[in-house]
Enzyme design. Sequence first.
Site, PDB file in Angstrom:
ATOM      1  N   ASP A  30       0.682  -1.150  -0.062  1.00 25.41           N
ATOM      2  CA  ASP A  30      -0.221   0.252   0.289  1.00 25.41           C
ATOM      3  C   ASP A  30       0.996   1.155   0.150  1.00 25.41           C
ATOM      4  O   ASP A  30       1.545   1.345   1.077  1.00 25.41           O
ATOM      5  CB  ASP A  30      -0.955   0.033   1.627  1.00 25.41           C
ATOM      6  CG  ASP A  30      -2.215   0.836   1.029  1.00 25.41           C
ATOM      7  OD1 ASP A  30      -3.353   0.126   1.025  1.00 25.41           O
ATOM      8  OD2 ASP A  30      -1.846   2.281   1.148  1.00 25.41           O
ATOM      9  N   GLN A  94     -14.279   2.279   1.110  1.00 22.03           N
ATOM     10  CA  GLN A  94     -13.458   2.308  -0.023  1.00 22.03           C
ATOM     11  C   GLN A  94     -12.993   3.611  -1.097  1.00 22.03           C
ATOM     12  O   GLN A  94     -14.250   3.691  -1.208  1.00 22.03           O
ATOM     13  CB  GLN A  94     -14.089   1.451  -1.099  1.00 22.03           C
ATOM     14  CG  GLN A  94     -13.421   0.177  -2.384  1.00 22.03           C
ATOM     15  CD  GLN A  94     -14.623  -0.617  -2.725  1.00 22.03           C
ATOM     16  OE1 GLN A  94     -15.454  -0.872  -2.208  1.00 22.03           O
ATOM     17  NE2 GLN A  94     -13.489  -1.278  -4.097  1.00 22.03           N
ATOM     18  N   HIS A 100      -9.750  -5.008  -3.525  1.00 20.41           N
ATOM     19  CA  HIS A 100      -8.508  -5.684  -2.308  1.00 20.41           C
ATOM     20  C   HIS A 100      -8.616  -6.055  -1.143  1.00 20.41           C
ATOM     21  O   HIS A 100      -9.798  -5.790  -0.609  1.00 20.41           O
ATOM     22  CB  HIS A 100      -8.012  -4.293  -2.572  1.00 20.41           C
ATOM     23  CG  HIS A 100      -7.866  -3.174  -2.395  1.00 20.41           C
ATOM     24  ND1 HIS A 100      -9.088  -2.309  -3.321  1.00 20.41           N
ATOM     25  CD2 HIS A 100      -8.507  -2.384  -1.340  1.00 20.41           C
ATOM     26  CE1 HIS A 100      -9.882  -0.734  -3.193  1.00 20.41           C
ATOM     27  NE2 HIS A 100      -9.070  -1.109  -1.800  1.00 20.41           N
ATOM     28  N   HIS A 102      -6.645  -5.950   2.316  1.00 11.70           N
ATOM     29  CA  HIS A 102      -5.646  -5.675   2.975  1.00 11.70           C
ATOM     30  C   HIS A 102      -5.234  -6.149   4.062  1.00 11.70           C
ATOM     31  O   HIS A 102      -6.075  -7.292   4.459  1.00 11.70           O
ATOM     32  CB  HIS A 102      -6.007  -3.750   3.417  1.00 11.70           C
ATOM     33  CG  HIS A 102      -7.122  -2.966   2.905  1.00 11.70           C
ATOM     34  ND1 HIS A 102      -6.060  -1.678   2.387  1.00 11.70           N
ATOM     35  CD2 HIS A 102      -8.220  -2.953   2.345  1.00 11.70           C
ATOM     36  CE1 HIS A 102      -6.453  -0.620   1.821  1.00 11.70           C
ATOM     37  NE2 HIS A 102      -8.234  -1.231   2.142  1.00 11.70           N
TER      38      HIS A 102
HETATM   39  P1  DGP Z   1      -9.842   1.485   0.074  1.00 11.52           P
HETATM   40  O1  DGP Z   1      -9.754   2.475   0.983  1.00 11.52           O
HETATM   41  O2  DGP Z   1     -10.216   0.553   0.374  1.00 11.52           O
HETATM   42  O3  DGP Z   1     -10.364   1.432  -1.184  1.00 11.52           O
HETATM   43  O4  DGP Z   1      -7.646   0.976   0.326  1.00 11.52           O
HETATM   44  C1  DGP Z   1      -7.433   1.735  -0.676  1.00 11.52           C
HETATM   45  C2  DGP Z   1      -5.641   1.514  -0.734  1.00 11.52           C
HETATM   46  O5  DGP Z   1      -5.032   1.528  -1.923  1.00 11.52           O
HETATM   47  C3  DGP Z   1      -5.855   2.890   0.313  1.00 11.52           C
HETATM   48  O6  DGP Z   1      -5.117   2.156   1.335  1.00 11.52           O
HETATM   49  C4  DGP Z   1      -4.007   3.297  -0.469  1.00 11.52           C
HETATM   50  C5  DGP Z   1      -3.518   2.522  -1.194  1.00 11.52           C
HETATM   51  N1  DGP Z   1      -3.383   3.202  -2.899  1.00 11.52           N
HETATM   52  C6  DGP Z   1      -4.032   4.261  -3.679  1.00 11.52           C
HETATM   53  N2  DGP Z   1      -3.294   4.582  -4.073  1.00 11.52           N
HETATM   54  C7  DGP Z   1      -2.695   3.842  -4.847  1.00 11.52           C
HETATM   55  C8  DGP Z   1      -1.621   3.808  -5.580  1.00 11.52           C
HETATM   56  O7  DGP Z   1      -1.455   3.900  -5.891  1.00 11.52           O
HETATM   57  N3  DGP Z   1      -0.156   2.000  -5.089  1.00 11.52           N
HETATM   58  C9  DGP Z   1       0.150   1.986  -4.206  1.00 11.52           C
HETATM   59  N4  DGP Z   1       0.033   0.897  -4.043  1.00 11.52           N
HETATM   60  N5  DGP Z   1      -1.767   2.392  -3.477  1.00 11.52           N
HETATM   61  C10 DGP Z   1      -2.375   2.606  -3.555  1.00 11.52           C
END
Ligand code: DGP
Length: 114
Positions: A30, A94, A100, A102
């Site tokens: 993340d 979300q 996804h 976590h």
């Molecule tokens: P959610 O809020 O459950 O939809 O989680 C989305 C997650 O995705 C959040 O914890 C941050 C992560 N995230 C957002 N943009 C990116 C990205 O460009 N790369 C990565 N590795 N993670 C990201």
Amino acid sequence: MPDCLFCKIVHREIPADIVCESEHALAFRDISPVAPTHVLVIPKKHIATANDISPEDKDVIGELYLLAQKVIEIEGLISSGHRLVMNVGAGGGQSVFHIHLHVIGGRSLSWPPG
Ligand code: DGP
């Protein structure tokens, strides 16, 4: 899905710190970790939310949990405990609409979450 951030990671169009992958799932760190281990496990197939999972996706969903197990093993979290969580919809927290899991661990976790 051309505008989906996580589809772009699947297709290596944007970079990510990939931990491991299987035929139909991908695990990467993340970008905003909330714990020492914070890895996202996604299906390579675009599924927007958990409400959009269909019977034909059941093997892919199983694969998500199996890949999460591998992450947990790689990160050394088997005995310490950890959390597997999927936020559903904006009201459920979300923010990226490609499902996804976590995988969160490496510190003590409280319940309930905020
Ligand atoms: P959610 O809020 O459950 O939809 O989680 C989305 C997650 O995705 C959040 O914890 C941050 C992560 N995230 C957002 N943009 C990116 C990205 O460009 N790369 C990565 N590795 N993670 C990201």
